[in-house]
Design a protein around this motif. Structure first.
Motif, PDB file in Angstrom:
ATOM      1  N   LYS A 113       0.803  -1.221   0.000  1.00  0.00           N
ATOM      2  CA  LYS A 113       0.000   0.000   0.000  1.00  0.00           C
ATOM      3  C   LYS A 113       0.843   1.283   0.000  1.00  0.00           C
ATOM      4  O   LYS A 113       0.276   2.366  -0.136  1.00  0.00           O
ATOM      5  CB  LYS A 113      -0.996   0.041   1.157  1.00  0.00           C
ATOM      6  N   GLU A 114       2.148   1.152   0.143  1.00  0.00           N
ATOM      7  CA  GLU A 114       3.005   2.323   0.069  1.00  0.00           C
ATOM      8  C   GLU A 114       3.427   2.567  -1.378  1.00  0.00           C
ATOM      9  O   GLU A 114       3.329   1.674  -2.225  1.00  0.00           O
ATOM     10  CB  GLU A 114       4.246   2.138   0.948  1.00  0.00           C
ATOM     11  N   ALA A 115       3.927   3.764  -1.635  1.00  0.00           N
ATOM     12  CA  ALA A 115       4.458   4.089  -2.961  1.00  0.00           C
ATOM     13  C   ALA A 115       5.966   3.829  -2.974  1.00  0.00           C
ATOM     14  O   ALA A 115       6.627   3.893  -1.922  1.00  0.00           O
ATOM     15  CB  ALA A 115       4.170   5.542  -3.301  1.00  0.00           C
ATOM     16  N   GLY A 171      -2.473   3.741 -14.887  1.00  0.00           N
ATOM     17  CA  GLY A 171      -2.994   3.145 -13.653  1.00  0.00           C
ATOM     18  C   GLY A 171      -2.137   3.532 -12.461  1.00  0.00           C
ATOM     19  O   GLY A 171      -1.942   4.710 -12.179  1.00  0.00           O
ATOM     20  N   ARG A 172      -1.608   2.529 -11.760  1.00  0.00           N
ATOM     21  CA  ARG A 172      -0.794   2.803 -10.575  1.00  0.00           C
ATOM     22  C   ARG A 172       0.646   3.166 -10.919  1.00  0.00           C
ATOM     23  O   ARG A 172       1.454   3.453 -10.027  1.00  0.00           O
ATOM     24  CB  ARG A 172      -0.804   1.583  -9.643  1.00  0.00           C
ATOM     25  N   TYR A 173       0.978   3.117 -12.197  1.00  0.00           N
ATOM     26  CA  TYR A 173       2.341   3.434 -12.625  1.00  0.00           C
ATOM     27  C   TYR A 173       2.411   4.849 -13.187  1.00  0.00           C
ATOM     28  O   TYR A 173       1.556   5.255 -13.961  1.00  0.00           O
ATOM     29  CB  TYR A 173       2.807   2.453 -13.710  1.00  0.00           C
ATOM     30  N   SER A 174       3.426   5.564 -12.793  1.00  0.00           N
ATOM     31  CA  SER A 174       3.688   6.859 -13.401  1.00  0.00           C
ATOM     32  C   SER A 174       5.188   6.987 -13.607  1.00  0.00           C
ATOM     33  O   SER A 174       5.987   6.324 -12.946  1.00  0.00           O
ATOM     34  CB  SER A 174       3.139   8.004 -12.545  1.00  0.00           C
ATOM     35  N   LEU A 175       5.532   7.817 -14.547  1.00  0.00           N
ATOM     36  CA  LEU A 175       6.937   7.990 -14.884  1.00  0.00           C
ATOM     37  C   LEU A 175       7.319   9.422 -14.569  1.00  0.00           C
ATOM     38  O   LEU A 175       6.710  10.356 -15.098  1.00  0.00           O
ATOM     39  CB  LEU A 175       7.150   7.669 -16.371  1.00  0.00           C
ATOM     40  N   ASN A 176       8.279   9.589 -13.705  1.00  0.00           N
ATOM     41  CA  ASN A 176       8.766  10.916 -13.335  1.00  0.00           C
ATOM     42  C   ASN A 176       9.914  11.258 -14.279  1.00  0.00           C
ATOM     43  O   ASN A 176      11.054  10.854 -14.062  1.00  0.00           O
ATOM     44  CB  ASN A 176       9.236  10.906 -11.881  1.00  0.00           C
ATOM     45  N   ALA A 209       0.539   2.706  -4.218  1.00  0.00           N
ATOM     46  CA  ALA A 209      -0.274   1.669  -3.575  1.00  0.00           C
ATOM     47  C   ALA A 209       0.228   0.267  -3.925  1.00  0.00           C
ATOM     48  O   ALA A 209      -0.484  -0.541  -4.525  1.00  0.00           O
ATOM     49  CB  ALA A 209      -1.746   1.822  -3.969  1.00  0.00           C
ATOM     50  N   SER A 210       1.465  -0.013  -3.556  1.00  0.00           N
ATOM     51  CA  SER A 210       2.105  -1.285  -3.917  1.00  0.00           C
ATOM     52  C   SER A 210       1.276  -2.478  -3.480  1.00  0.00           C
ATOM     53  O   SER A 210       0.626  -2.466  -2.417  1.00  0.00           O
ATOM     54  CB  SER A 210       3.490  -1.369  -3.267  1.00  0.00           C
ATOM     55  N   GLN A 211       1.332  -3.502  -4.309  1.00  0.00           N
ATOM     56  CA  GLN A 211       0.628  -4.752  -4.015  1.00  0.00           C
ATOM     57  C   GLN A 211       1.656  -5.882  -3.994  1.00  0.00           C
ATOM     58  O   GLN A 211       2.728  -5.775  -4.592  1.00  0.00           O
ATOM     59  CB  GLN A 211      -0.420  -5.030  -5.101  1.00  0.00           C
ATOM     60  N   LEU A 234      12.288  -5.578  -6.938  1.00  0.00           N
ATOM     61  CA  LEU A 234      11.385  -4.996  -5.938  1.00  0.00           C
ATOM     62  C   LEU A 234      10.711  -6.101  -5.149  1.00  0.00           C
ATOM     63  O   LEU A 234      10.182  -7.054  -5.712  1.00  0.00           O
ATOM     64  CB  LEU A 234      10.312  -4.140  -6.631  1.00  0.00           C
ATOM     65  N   GLN A 235      10.779  -5.957  -3.842  1.00  0.00           N
ATOM     66  CA  GLN A 235      10.082  -6.900  -2.946  1.00  0.00           C
ATOM     67  C   GLN A 235       9.042  -6.107  -2.173  1.00  0.00           C
ATOM     68  O   GLN A 235       9.378  -5.127  -1.501  1.00  0.00           O
ATOM     69  CB  GLN A 235      11.061  -7.545  -1.976  1.00  0.00           C
ATOM     70  N   VAL A 236       7.785  -6.532  -2.263  1.00  0.00           N
ATOM     71  CA  VAL A 236       6.698  -5.907  -1.517  1.00  0.00           C
ATOM     72  C   VAL A 236       6.353  -6.815  -0.353  1.00  0.00           C
ATOM     73  O   VAL A 236       6.079  -8.008  -0.551  1.00  0.00           O
ATOM     74  CB  VAL A 236       5.458  -5.688  -2.409  1.00  0.00           C
ATOM     75  N   PHE A 237       6.378  -6.265   0.863  1.00  0.00           N
ATOM     76  CA  PHE A 237       6.074  -7.096   2.019  1.00  0.00           C
ATOM     77  C   PHE A 237       4.786  -6.610   2.685  1.00  0.00           C
ATOM     78  O   PHE A 237       4.433  -5.429   2.604  1.00  0.00           O
ATOM     79  CB  PHE A 237       7.254  -7.123   3.000  1.00  0.00           C
ATOM     80  N   PRO A 238       4.096  -7.557   3.369  1.00  0.00           N
ATOM     81  CA  PRO A 238       2.788  -7.209   3.967  1.00  0.00           C
ATOM     82  C   PRO A 238       2.931  -6.213   5.118  1.00  0.00           C
ATOM     83  O   PRO A 238       3.968  -6.152   5.776  1.00  0.00           O
ATOM     84  CB  PRO A 238       2.249  -8.557   4.476  1.00  0.00           C
TER      85      PRO A 238
END
Lengths: 116, 115
Positions: free
Chosen positions: B16-18, B62-67, B81-83, B111-115
């Motif tokens: 859920k974090e960016a 969607g949830r992806y944007s490019l800076n 909003a990482s899943q 990238l590792q997304v943890f709960p």
């Protein structure tokens, strides 16, 4: 599913042998690209065909060759295989009729080649 | 010189974090395109987002944007909003100039997304 198919999924062979990897692009795509992904070299562009003609060449060894057939499928031939040729080989396609500058390349699932 | 540089070999983010994945590029061409691809553990390469060098607005999908910071030659990917399913390798790639279609890839960021 990207619409790009590659066969076989896995290939195990011995040094010195020759193998052929096959790719069918997405329907309507005229360009086919081959990439090699290995641990030491990362993802590298090998070669591109556009509508049957070679369009661009990258870091492709002389032992490797490719072609694109009239039905637009492509084959990558790898000969005199060495241990270092073990890698994941991707085919990608792009460039349908409405090809634009920003068209992404759609990648197939890859063929994992293991040379023993 | 490397054309595409991804300096983060690995990143961790909580669900859920960016998260921002860095990418810098090197080119003397005025016309180029920047792409991000995702490679899950299953191995396939999935296109995420594209930015053209002449695009004035940052790309979003969607949830992806490019800076995109042209002067700094950077094209960072922001995932909001990482899943858990975002755990994968992420590759930045460049298509350089008008006369080539080939993509030059960076070394990737895991990238590792943890709960």
């Amino acid at each position: 599913d990207s619409g790009v198919t590659q066969t076989p999924k896995h290939l195990i062979t011995a040094t010195g042998q020759r193998v052929t990897l096959r790719c069918s692009p997405r329907s309507g795509d005229l360009s086919v690209y081959w990439y090699q992904q290995s641990l030491d070299q990362g993802l590298q562009f090998l070669i591109q065909y556009y509508n049957g003609e070679e369009r661009a060449k990258g870091n492709i060894l002389e032992r490797f060759s490719a072609q694109q057939f009239p039905d637009l499928h492509s084959e990558l031939n790898l000969s005199s295989l060495e241990l270092g040729d073990s890698a994941l080989y991707f085919c990608a396609s792009s460039g349908g009729i409405s090809f634009t500058w920003g068209d992404e390349q759609f990648f197939g699932p890859g063929t994992r080649l293991t040379v023993l | 010189a490397q054309k595409i540089t991804q300096t983060q070999p690995g990143m961790f983010v909580q669900e859920k974090e960016a998260v921002t994945l860095d990418c810098t590029y090197d080119t003397s061409d005025q016309s180029y395109g920047l792409f991000w691809y995702k490679q899950p553990s299953s191995g396939e390469m999935i296109f995420l987002i594209y930015q053209g060098s002449y695009d004035e607005q940052n790309a979003t999908e969607g949830r992806y944007s490019l800076n995109f910071q042209k002067a700094r030659k950077s094209a960072n990917l922001v995932i909001s909003a990482s899943q858990l399913g975002d755990s994968a390798m992420y590759f930045c790639a460049m298509r350089e100039g008008l006369n080539t279609d080939k993509l030059i890839f960076g070394t990737g960021t895991r990238l590792q997304v943890f709960p």
